[in-house]
Design a protein around this motif. Structure first.
Motif, PDB file in Angstrom:
ATOM      1  N   TRP A 122     -32.874  11.023 -14.095  1.00 18.06           N
ATOM      2  CA  TRP A 122     -33.739  10.525 -13.022  1.00 18.06           C
ATOM      3  C   TRP A 122     -35.198  10.915 -13.242  1.00 18.06           C
ATOM      4  N   THR A 123     -35.442  12.142 -13.668  1.00 15.54           N
ATOM      5  CA  THR A 123     -36.829  12.565 -13.876  1.00 15.54           C
ATOM      6  C   THR A 123     -37.445  11.861 -15.093  1.00 15.54           C
ATOM      7  N   THR A 124     -36.660  11.681 -16.147  1.00 13.75           N
ATOM      8  CA  THR A 124     -37.160  10.952 -17.309  1.00 13.75           C
ATOM      9  C   THR A 124     -37.554   9.532 -16.927  1.00 13.75           C
ATOM     10  N   LEU A 125     -36.704   8.868 -16.149  1.00 15.31           N
ATOM     11  CA  LEU A 125     -36.987   7.502 -15.701  1.00 15.31           C
ATOM     12  C   LEU A 125     -38.151   7.464 -14.717  1.00 15.31           C
ATOM     13  N   GLY A 126     -38.072   8.291 -13.677  1.00 14.86           N
ATOM     14  CA  GLY A 126     -39.080   8.241 -12.616  1.00 14.86           C
ATOM     15  C   GLY A 126     -40.484   8.576 -13.092  1.00 14.86           C
ATOM     16  N   PHE A 127     -40.594   9.644 -13.868  1.00 13.01           N
ATOM     17  CA  PHE A 127     -41.921  10.028 -14.333  1.00 13.01           C
ATOM     18  C   PHE A 127     -42.400   9.157 -15.493  1.00 13.01           C
ATOM     19  N   GLY A 128     -41.486   8.436 -16.125  1.00  9.48           N
ATOM     20  CA  GLY A 128     -41.894   7.438 -17.100  1.00  9.48           C
ATOM     21  C   GLY A 128     -42.584   6.271 -16.407  1.00  9.48           C
ATOM     22  N   ILE A 129     -42.019   5.834 -15.278  1.00  3.83           N
ATOM     23  CA  ILE A 129     -42.647   4.774 -14.470  1.00  3.83           C
ATOM     24  C   ILE A 129     -43.991   5.248 -13.937  1.00  3.83           C
ATOM     25  N   ALA A 130     -44.044   6.520 -13.511  1.00  5.75           N
ATOM     26  CA  ALA A 130     -45.300   7.084 -12.997  1.00  5.75           C
ATOM     27  C   ALA A 130     -46.380   7.095 -14.074  1.00  5.75           C
ATOM     28  N   LEU A 131     -46.002   7.434 -15.308  1.00  3.72           N
ATOM     29  CA  LEU A 131     -46.959   7.431 -16.420  1.00  3.72           C
ATOM     30  C   LEU A 131     -47.496   6.029 -16.659  1.00  3.72           C
ATOM     31  N   PHE A 132     -46.609   5.047 -16.640  1.00  5.95           N
ATOM     32  CA  PHE A 132     -47.030   3.656 -16.844  1.00  5.95           C
ATOM     33  C   PHE A 132     -47.997   3.209 -15.756  1.00  5.95           C
ATOM     34  N   ALA A 133     -47.647   3.501 -14.496  1.00  2.47           N
ATOM     35  CA  ALA A 133     -48.505   3.089 -13.378  1.00  2.47           C
ATOM     36  C   ALA A 133     -49.864   3.772 -13.431  1.00  2.47           C
ATOM     37  N   ALA A 134     -49.865   5.079 -13.703  1.00  4.12           N
ATOM     38  CA  ALA A 134     -51.130   5.818 -13.766  1.00  4.12           C
ATOM     39  C   ALA A 134     -52.012   5.302 -14.886  1.00  4.12           C
ATOM     40  N   ASP A 135     -51.383   4.959 -16.008  1.00  5.30           N
ATOM     41  CA  ASP A 135     -52.158   4.490 -17.152  1.00  5.30           C
ATOM     42  C   ASP A 135     -52.742   3.107 -16.898  1.00  5.30           C
ATOM     43  N   LYS A 136     -52.012   2.268 -16.173  1.00  8.80           N
ATOM     44  CA  LYS A 136     -52.494   0.919 -15.884  1.00  8.80           C
ATOM     45  C   LYS A 136     -53.556   0.916 -14.790  1.00  8.80           C
ATOM     46  N   LEU A 137     -53.391   1.771 -13.776  1.00  8.59           N
ATOM     47  CA  LEU A 137     -54.277   1.743 -12.617  1.00  8.59           C
ATOM     48  C   LEU A 137     -55.458   2.703 -12.727  1.00  8.59           C
ATOM     49  N   GLY A 138     -55.315   3.765 -13.511  1.00  2.00           N
ATOM     50  CA  GLY A 138     -56.369   4.778 -13.607  1.00  2.00           C
ATOM     51  C   GLY A 138     -57.569   4.290 -14.406  1.00  2.00           C
ATOM     52  N   LYS A 139     -58.732   4.748 -14.036  1.00  4.99           N
ATOM     53  CA  LYS A 139     -59.941   4.427 -14.781  1.00  4.99           C
ATOM     54  C   LYS A 139     -59.947   5.196 -16.106  1.00  4.99           C
ATOM     55  N   VAL A 140     -60.841   4.809 -16.991  1.00  5.37           N
ATOM     56  CA  VAL A 140     -60.924   5.473 -18.294  1.00  5.37           C
ATOM     57  C   VAL A 140     -62.362   5.923 -18.560  1.00  5.37           C
TER      58      VAL A 140
END
Length: 264
Positions: free
Chosen positions: A117-135
């Motif tokens: 669950w943590t591998t899946l959940g925080f994988g989705i979180a990484l994807f979302a943060a990378d797409k939505l976060g500024k650079v």
């Protein structure tokens, strides 16, 4: 322990320690797939010494700057090197306190279900943060509150499967730091954590009189050093021209696989 087993464990630990893909998620698969017994604390220390050597070797210039900035921590807080030392110290504090609180119950969380669950959940979180976060931000633009947020996120990595590097890079991306800078701060932040964890385990081994440096320990240290150094080099080069999508997708696939295995 055979040389092949040492090689596999060292490579898995070395490669997954700094990539945001959860080392515990992979290490739980090794004995399950191969039928090998747990490698023991001495081998854990060996592979962590190797990964520590790798991050020190890759970021030696940063560490030299930190050493030069150490005398200025109390005298010149505006010095960039002194500020970076302060940021790393602030970001390390939460995981130390959290570790002291859950050290007795940490092993109970190490189940395939939790890791899945943590591998899946925080994988989705990484994807979302990378797409939505500024650079737009770099470490030079970091504030003390940023370091604290990343440090609190790092404390979540005490839950197996979260991935220390993954959660700190995710937090840094949420705060708007560019990908290579997020990875750089995460790698530097790993040094005090690995030193602290290795020291704790080493003290346990010493008190039990179980410190024995044999050929397998030396091989594990060497293999984990080489594989971790290559993993760091690949990640830092990859993030200069790409994003975290591939790694986040890999986490999602791994998490789904672990959950399928756990529940069927």
């Amino acid at each position: 322990m055979g040389e092949f087993q040492v090689l596999v464990l060292a490579l898995v630990q070395g490669i997954t320690e700094f990539l945001p893909i959860s080392s515990s998620g992979h290490l739980v698969l090794v004995p399950a797939v191969t039928g090998w017994q747990d490698q023991g604390l001495m081998m854990d220390v060996a592979v962590h010494v190797g990964t520590l050597g790798a991050v020190v070797a890759y970021f030696w210039r940063d560490l030299l700057d930190l050493a030069l900035g150490l005398p200025k921590v109390l005298t010149d807080r505006d010095d960039p090197k002194a500020r970076l030392i302060a940021y790393l110290a602030i970001a390390t504090i939460p995981v130390v306190f959290a570790g002291m609180l859950i050290i007795q119950s940490a092993d109970s969380l190490r189940s395939i279900e939790v890791i899945g669950w943590t591998t899946l959940g925080f994988g989705i979180a990484l994807f979302a943060a990378d797409k939505l976060g500024k650079v737009t931000r770099k470490i030079e633009n970091m504030l003390y509150r940023d370091a604290l947020v990343i440090g609190i996120a790092q404390a979540l990595a005490l839950i197996p499967g979260t991935s220390r590097s993954g959660i700190t890079m995710t937090a840094a991306r949420v705060l708007g730091f560019n990908r290579s800078e997020a990875a750089r701060f995460s790698m530097l932040l790993s040094i005090p954590v690995i030193v602290a964890a290795g020291t704790l385990v080493g003290m346990k081994l010493h008190s039990a009189g179980a410190i024995e440096i044999g050929t397998d320990v030396i091989l594990a240290t060497a293999f984990s050093f080489i594989s971790a150094l290559l993993a760091i080099w690949w990640l830092m080069n990859w993030l200069n021209r790409a994003n975290f999508t591939l790694l986040a997708a890999y986490r999602v696939v791994l998490g789904c696989g672990l959950l399928f295995w756990a529940y069927t």
